[in-house]
Design an enzyme around this catalytic site. Sequence first.
Site: not given
Ligand code: NAD
Ligand code: TDX
Length: 339
Positions: A128-130, A155, A159
């Site tokens: 993630t960019d975070e 989190y 990462k």
């Molecule tokens: P998610 O929470 O939707 O899915 C995570 C998945 O991992 C689930 O299916 C869960 O069952 C599985 N999991 C969790 N713990 C596990 C374990 N110990 N063993 C096996 N499986 C396990 O997450 P996401 O949003 O799909 O994110 C996936 C990846 O992408 C992460 O590594 C996250 O850091 C990265 N990422 C997500 C975003 C975003 O915006 N969602 C952005 C940048 C990077």
């Molecule tokens: O109800 C809400 N109201 C609100 O204002 C929620 C759930 C979030 N927020 C804000 C918090 C953040 O500034 O919205 C923004 C996005 O929130 P999230 O969806 O929780 O995402 P964020 O914390 O930015 O992280 C996401 O992007 C990077 C993913 O969950 C991470 O897995 C990924 O790495």
Amino acid sequence: MADAFEPTNILVTGGCGFVGSNFVRWVAKNHPETHLTVIDKLTYAGDPKNIGDLPKSQVELVVGDICEADLLDRVVAGHDAIVHFAAESHNGNSILDPDPFVRTNVIGTYRLLQAARKYDVRYHHVSTDEVYGDLDFDEPRRFEPDDPYRPSSPYSSTKASSDLLVRAWARTYGVRATISNCSNNYGPYQHVEKFIPRQITNILCGLRPKLYGTGENVRDWIHVEDHSRAVWDILVRGRIGQTYLVGANGERANIDVMRAILRLMGQPEDGFDWVEDRPGHDRRYAIDPSKLESELGWKPDHTNFIEGLRQTIAWYEKNESWWRPAKAATEERYARQGR
Ligand code: NAD
Ligand code: TDX
């Protein structure tokens, strides 16, 4: 451009979650010659239905935990690539209980790297960019691959730790690894705890959407399909040992996204609640994707965010049976935190 590496049998961790399942669906459709084994623990965030309609001959599911070395020993052998999505992914949850984040994101990645090393398997790490912390609102700069790591939340710190393990295993043990750090994804199959699906499903349930703090925090949105294609491009053509940033020039303040959702769903633009801010809330994320674009020729397809949002809203309207089971418990958890 010719593919340098042609994976035939990929192990995808976390392939039942949001980004992982979209990647599996994308590869199954666009590279039908590739076999995919998904390993997923099926936590609250993983749903086997997300990939359940794909051909069993092409996509196999192993239910299990990436922290278990013996299981990885049995599963990893025979694959020519690992794409690692599995993680605890929600910042809000990590503040309440960091434990599973340290376990899955750090120990889980360590176990996978050891297996990749043992069986000499190409390894792509999805991050993630975070990890780079946050930017000021008026800073002209965007994140670049060699920026220092400054994670803010439990989190993002787990990462960041996992990324550092990958860098060390690549340099010291020669694991053939690449890393991608992507900005905020949106699209189908995203859990209702996350910002965009939460607001859409609140409106569908007759609940008021919730905006944290002042709403001025900026996120850099990318459609999950564009992220999937970027991961594939890096897997097959990325330079070993390199980090690529994935983003689609999609910076928007949360309040603007909130108003867009309300407008698209026929609600008044002030039809939401201001709620308590998230502790340590990162101000702004912004990705400079030029390395990915210039080296690998990647460009986002989904360049119209409002159109992507419209399609995402339509998906949640059509797939109520998918999100409904998680909705009440998610909102109860938020209510306990005053959010
Ligand atoms: P998610 O929470 O939707 O899915 C995570 C998945 O991992 C689930 O299916 C869960 O069952 C599985 N999991 C969790 N713990 C596990 C374990 N110990 N063993 C096996 N499986 C396990 O997450 P996401 O949003 O799909 O994110 C996936 C990846 O992408 C992460 O590594 C996250 O850091 C990265 N990422 C997500 C975003 C975003 O915006 N969602 C952005 C940048 C990077
Ligand atoms: O109800 C809400 N109201 C609100 O204002 C929620 C759930 C979030 N927020 C804000 C918090 C953040 O500034 O919205 C923004 C996005 O929130 P999230 O969806 O929780 O995402 P964020 O914390 O930015 O992280 C996401 O992007 C990077 C993913 O969950 C991470 O897995 C990924 O790495």
